[in-house]
Enzyme design. Structure first.
Site, PDB file in Angstrom:
ATOM      1  N   SER A  53     -10.945  -0.201   3.324  1.00 23.38           N
ATOM      2  CA  SER A  53     -10.203  -0.479   4.561  1.00 23.38           C
ATOM      3  C   SER A  53      -9.796   0.853   5.180  1.00 23.38           C
ATOM      4  O   SER A  53      -9.138   1.659   4.527  1.00 23.38           O
ATOM      5  CB  SER A  53      -8.924  -1.247   4.264  1.00 23.38           C
ATOM      6  N   GLU A  90      -5.179   3.862   6.588  1.00 27.74           N
ATOM      7  CA  GLU A  90      -4.803   3.755   5.175  1.00 27.74           C
ATOM      8  C   GLU A  90      -5.427   4.938   4.429  1.00 27.74           C
ATOM      9  O   GLU A  90      -4.887   5.421   3.435  1.00 27.74           O
ATOM     10  CB  GLU A  90      -5.354   2.428   4.638  1.00 27.74           C
ATOM     11  N   ARG A 136       0.837  -1.216   0.000  1.00 29.69           N
ATOM     12  CA  ARG A 136       0.000   0.000   0.000  1.00 29.69           C
ATOM     13  C   ARG A 136       0.872   1.267   0.000  1.00 29.69           C
ATOM     14  O   ARG A 136       0.566   2.248   0.669  1.00 29.69           O
ATOM     15  CB  ARG A 136      -0.938   0.036   1.213  1.00 29.69           C
TER      16      ARG A 136
HETATM   17  P1  NAP Z   1      -9.842 -11.281   4.705  1.00 29.68           P
HETATM   18  O1  NAP Z   1      -9.981 -12.383   3.707  1.00 29.68           O
HETATM   19  O2  NAP Z   1     -10.802 -11.154   5.834  1.00 29.68           O
HETATM   20  O3  NAP Z   1      -8.380 -11.315   5.293  1.00 29.68           O
HETATM   21  C1  NAP Z   1      -7.962 -10.390   6.277  1.00 29.68           C
HETATM   22  C2  NAP Z   1      -6.570  -9.926   5.936  1.00 29.68           C
HETATM   23  O4  NAP Z   1      -5.698 -11.032   5.949  1.00 29.68           O
HETATM   24  C3  NAP Z   1      -6.550  -9.329   4.566  1.00 29.68           C
HETATM   25  O5  NAP Z   1      -6.484  -7.950   4.729  1.00 29.68           O
HETATM   26  C4  NAP Z   1      -5.344  -9.929   3.881  1.00 29.68           C
HETATM   27  O6  NAP Z   1      -4.266  -9.028   3.720  1.00 29.68           O
HETATM   28  C5  NAP Z   1      -4.861 -11.015   4.817  1.00 29.68           C
HETATM   29  N1  NAP Z   1      -4.919 -12.304   4.099  1.00 29.68           N
HETATM   30  C6  NAP Z   1      -6.005 -13.120   3.946  1.00 29.68           C
HETATM   31  N2  NAP Z   1      -5.665 -14.220   3.252  1.00 29.68           N
HETATM   32  C7  NAP Z   1      -4.353 -14.083   2.933  1.00 29.68           C
HETATM   33  C8  NAP Z   1      -3.422 -14.887   2.220  1.00 29.68           C
HETATM   34  N3  NAP Z   1      -3.781 -16.055   1.671  1.00 29.68           N
HETATM   35  N4  NAP Z   1      -2.147 -14.421   2.088  1.00 29.68           N
HETATM   36  C9  NAP Z   1      -1.778 -13.247   2.608  1.00 29.68           C
HETATM   37  N5  NAP Z   1      -2.604 -12.435   3.300  1.00 29.68           N
HETATM   38  C10 NAP Z   1      -3.884 -12.856   3.465  1.00 29.68           C
HETATM   39  O7  NAP Z   1      -9.796  -9.889   3.895  1.00 29.68           O
HETATM   40  P2  NAP Z   1     -10.974  -8.955   3.400  1.00 29.68           P
HETATM   41  O8  NAP Z   1     -11.089  -7.785   4.273  1.00 29.68           O
HETATM   42  O9  NAP Z   1     -12.194  -9.746   3.068  1.00 29.68           O
HETATM   43  O10 NAP Z   1     -10.361  -8.414   2.061  1.00 29.68           O
HETATM   44  C11 NAP Z   1     -10.096  -9.257   0.978  1.00 29.68           C
HETATM   45  C12 NAP Z   1      -9.080  -8.602   0.080  1.00 29.68           C
HETATM   46  O11 NAP Z   1      -9.559  -7.367  -0.443  1.00 29.68           O
HETATM   47  C13 NAP Z   1      -7.784  -8.306   0.798  1.00 29.68           C
HETATM   48  O12 NAP Z   1      -6.732  -8.569  -0.086  1.00 29.68           O
HETATM   49  C14 NAP Z   1      -7.905  -6.833   1.118  1.00 29.68           C
HETATM   50  O13 NAP Z   1      -6.652  -6.197   1.195  1.00 29.68           O
HETATM   51  C15 NAP Z   1      -8.688  -6.318  -0.057  1.00 29.68           C
HETATM   52  N6  NAP Z   1      -9.435  -5.123   0.302  1.00 29.68           N
HETATM   53  C16 NAP Z   1      -8.804  -3.918   0.265  1.00 29.68           C
HETATM   54  C17 NAP Z   1      -9.499  -2.792   0.618  1.00 29.68           C
HETATM   55  C18 NAP Z   1      -8.845  -1.430   0.602  1.00 29.68           C
HETATM   56  O14 NAP Z   1      -9.534  -0.438   0.764  1.00 29.68           O
HETATM   57  N7  NAP Z   1      -7.557  -1.360   0.476  1.00 29.68           N
HETATM   58  C19 NAP Z   1     -10.826  -2.854   1.018  1.00 29.68           C
HETATM   59  C20 NAP Z   1     -11.406  -4.088   1.073  1.00 29.68           C
HETATM   60  C21 NAP Z   1     -10.705  -5.229   0.707  1.00 29.68           C
HETATM   61  P3  NAP Z   1      -4.073  -8.058   2.446  1.00 29.68           P
HETATM   62  O15 NAP Z   1      -4.922  -6.885   2.740  1.00 29.68           O
HETATM   63  O16 NAP Z   1      -2.624  -7.731   2.491  1.00 29.68           O
HETATM   64  O17 NAP Z   1      -4.481  -8.770   1.204  1.00 29.68           O
END
Ligand code: NAP
Length: 342
Positions: free
Chosen positions: A229, A325, A159
Site C-alpha cells: 500500500s 505509508e 500503522r
Molecule cells: P480491500 O478488501 O479492498 O479493502 C479496502 C480497505 O478497506 C482496506 O484497506 C481495509 O482497511 C478496509 N476494510 C475492508 N474490509 C474491512 C472490514 N471488514 N473492516 C474494516 N476495514 C475493512 O483491501 P485490500 O487492499 O485487498 O487489502 C486487504 C488487506 O490487506 C487489508 O487489511 C490491507 O490493509 C492489507 N494490505 C496491506 C498492505 C500494506 O502494505 N500495508 C498491502 C496490501 C494489503 P485496512 O487496511 O485497515 O485493513
C-alpha cells in the site's frame, strides 16, 4: 564492494549507498552503527526494504538487520515465540502453521522482516501485529543498552507505533515476542474470508484464502517492483466523516473505536479513474489502486511525481488528502513524505 541498493528495496529502484553491511548479531549491529557514527556517516537500518522509497543515493551506511532465530516456549494457554528481527515474516507465518500454532494466518504474504513488523504495526484482513505481539526487544545504539518494551509500551496504533516517534532514531529492533493463544478463533470478517464457516474453518484454510486474495490482487514485488500500500487509509474525524458520507454515500467506510471513520484509499483513487495511470516508468496498479508499481525502470522521481498526482486528484475530488505509508529516504535519511508530495 557492491553498494547497489536495488536488491534491498522491493520497489526495485536503482540507487547506491556509500556502504552496505550485514549485521547478524546485536553486537554487530551496534558496532556497525557506532563506527558509522564516529565517522560522521548517516545510517539507515533496513530489513528487506519493503516499505521504503529511495529518493537518491544514500550517502552513508545501510545496515541490513539479519539477526535470525525463532524459539518457542509453550505454556498451558499459549505459544510464546521469540523471533529474531531478520527473520522473513512470511516464512515465520509458515513456520507457525506447520507446527499447528494458529494466529498469524491472516498476516500471510506480507513482505518484509519480523523486526520491521512492529514499526508500522502491520495488519491485514482484520488482524494487526499488536493483537499478537507480547513485547519487542530493541537496543539503544549509542549506549548499547538493550530494552524490552511491552506491547503497551510500544504504543501501537493504526500503522503506527513508538518506533515511528520517540524510538525512530538511535534504536534498532532486535527481536519480537509473539503470543499465539491456544483458544484460537478464526478472524473471518474480510473479503473472501467471510465465505468460510466460523465453526469449521481451519488456520490453513484462512492462510490459503489470504494467499489467494493477495496473489490475485497484489503485484508480486519480484515481478513488478512495489512497496505494498503506497498510501495510508485516511481517518476522518466524525464531523468530517458525516459531511463526506452525505456527498458520497456509496463510499466504503469503517467506523473506528475512537469515533473516527476509516475510508478505503484504494476506492478514492479508483473513483478518480487512476488505475493504470502512468508517469515515466511508475504506474497505479490496475487491480489495486492503492499500490504504485515500478512498471518499467521507474526512477524515484517518477514514483514521487505519480504519488503527487494521485494525492492532488483525490484531494481535489474528495477534499481528502492522502498520506504515504511508504517511508521516503533521502541522501542522509528519512524525509517528510507528505511534504515531498504536497
Ligand atoms: P480491500 O478488501 O479492498 O479493502 C479496502 C480497505 O478497506 C482496506 O484497506 C481495509 O482497511 C478496509 N476494510 C475492508 N474490509 C474491512 C472490514 N471488514 N473492516 C474494516 N476495514 C475493512 O483491501 P485490500 O487492499 O485487498 O487489502 C486487504 C488487506 O490487506 C487489508 O487489511 C490491507 O490493509 C492489507 N494490505 C496491506 C498492505 C500494506 O502494505 N500495508 C498491502 C496490501 C494489503 P485496512 O487496511 O485497515 O485493513
Amino acid at each position: 564492494m557492491n553498494t547497489s541498493l536495488k536488491p534491498f528495496n522491493t520497489f526495485g529502484i536503482q540507487c547506491n549507498a556509500a556502504q552496505i553491511v550485514n549485521a547478524s548479531t546485536t553486537e554487530q549491529l551496534i558496532g556497525a552503527w557506532q563506527s558509522a557514527m564516529s565517522a560522521g556517516h548517516p545510517v539507515l537500518i533496513l530489513g528487506e526494504g519493503s516499505n521504503v522509497l529511495f529518493l537518491e543515493d544514500f550517502s552513508g551506511t545501510v545496515i541490513l538487520n539479519r539477526i535470525e532465530g525463532i524459539t518457542v516456549h509453550e505454556t498451558d494457554d499459549a505459544w510464546h515465540l521469540e523471533v529474531g528481527a531478520g527473520e522473513n515474516w512470511h516464512q515465520l507465518v509458515c513456520f507457525t502453521l506447520e507446527r499447528n500454532m494458529p494466529g498469524l494466518e491472516n498476516l500471510a504474504m506480507i513482505p518484509g522482516c519480523a523486526g520491521s513488523s512492529p514499526i508500522q504495526n502491520i495488519g491485514a484482513y482484520g488482524v494487526e501485529l499488536s493483537q499478537r505481539c507480547e513485547w519487542v526487544v530493541c537496543v539503544e545504539l549509542e549506549s548499547g543498552q538493550v530494552q524490552r518494551l511491552s506491547a503497551a509500551q510500544c504504543r501501537f496504533g493504526y500503522r503506527d507505533s513508538i518506533f515511528k516517534h520517540e524510538y525512530q532514531h538511535g534504536y534498532a529492533i532486535v527481536a519480537v515476542g509473539l503470543r499465539l493463544e491456544k483458544s484460537w478463533r478464526p478472524v473471518l470478517n474480510y473479503g473472501d474470508l467471510t465465505r468460510l464457516d466460523p465453526e469449521t474453518a481451519t488456520a490453513q484454510q484462512v492462510f490459503d484464502s489470504v494467499c489467494r486474495m493477495r496473489t490475485t490482487k497484489l503485484p508480486d514485488p519480484r515481478i513488478q517492483g512495489n512497496a505494498g500500500s503506497f498510501f495510508k487509509n485516511p481517518l476522518l474525524a466524525a464531523p468530517q466523516a458525516l459531511r463526506f458520507m452525505a456527498t458520497h454515500p456509496d463510499a466504503p467506510h469503517y467506523p473506528q473505536p475512537d469515533g473516527s471513520v476509516k475510508l478505503a484509499a484504494g476506492w478514492l483513487i479508483d473513483r478518480c479513474n487512476l488505475k493504470g495511470q502512468r508517469i515515466g516508468g511508475a504506474a497505479v496498479h490496475r487491480q489495486q489502486a492503492l499500490v504504485l508499481i515500478n512498471e518499467e525502470s521507474a526512477t524515484s522521481d517518477d514514483v514521487v511525481a505519480l504519488a503527487r498526482y494521485v494525492r492532488h486528484k483525490v484531494g481535489e475530488k474528495f477534499n481528502v488528502w492522502l498520506e504515504p505509508e511508504v517511508r521516503f529516504i533521502g541522501a542522509a535519511g528519512e524525509i517528510d513524505a507528505v511534504e515531498k508530495i504536497a
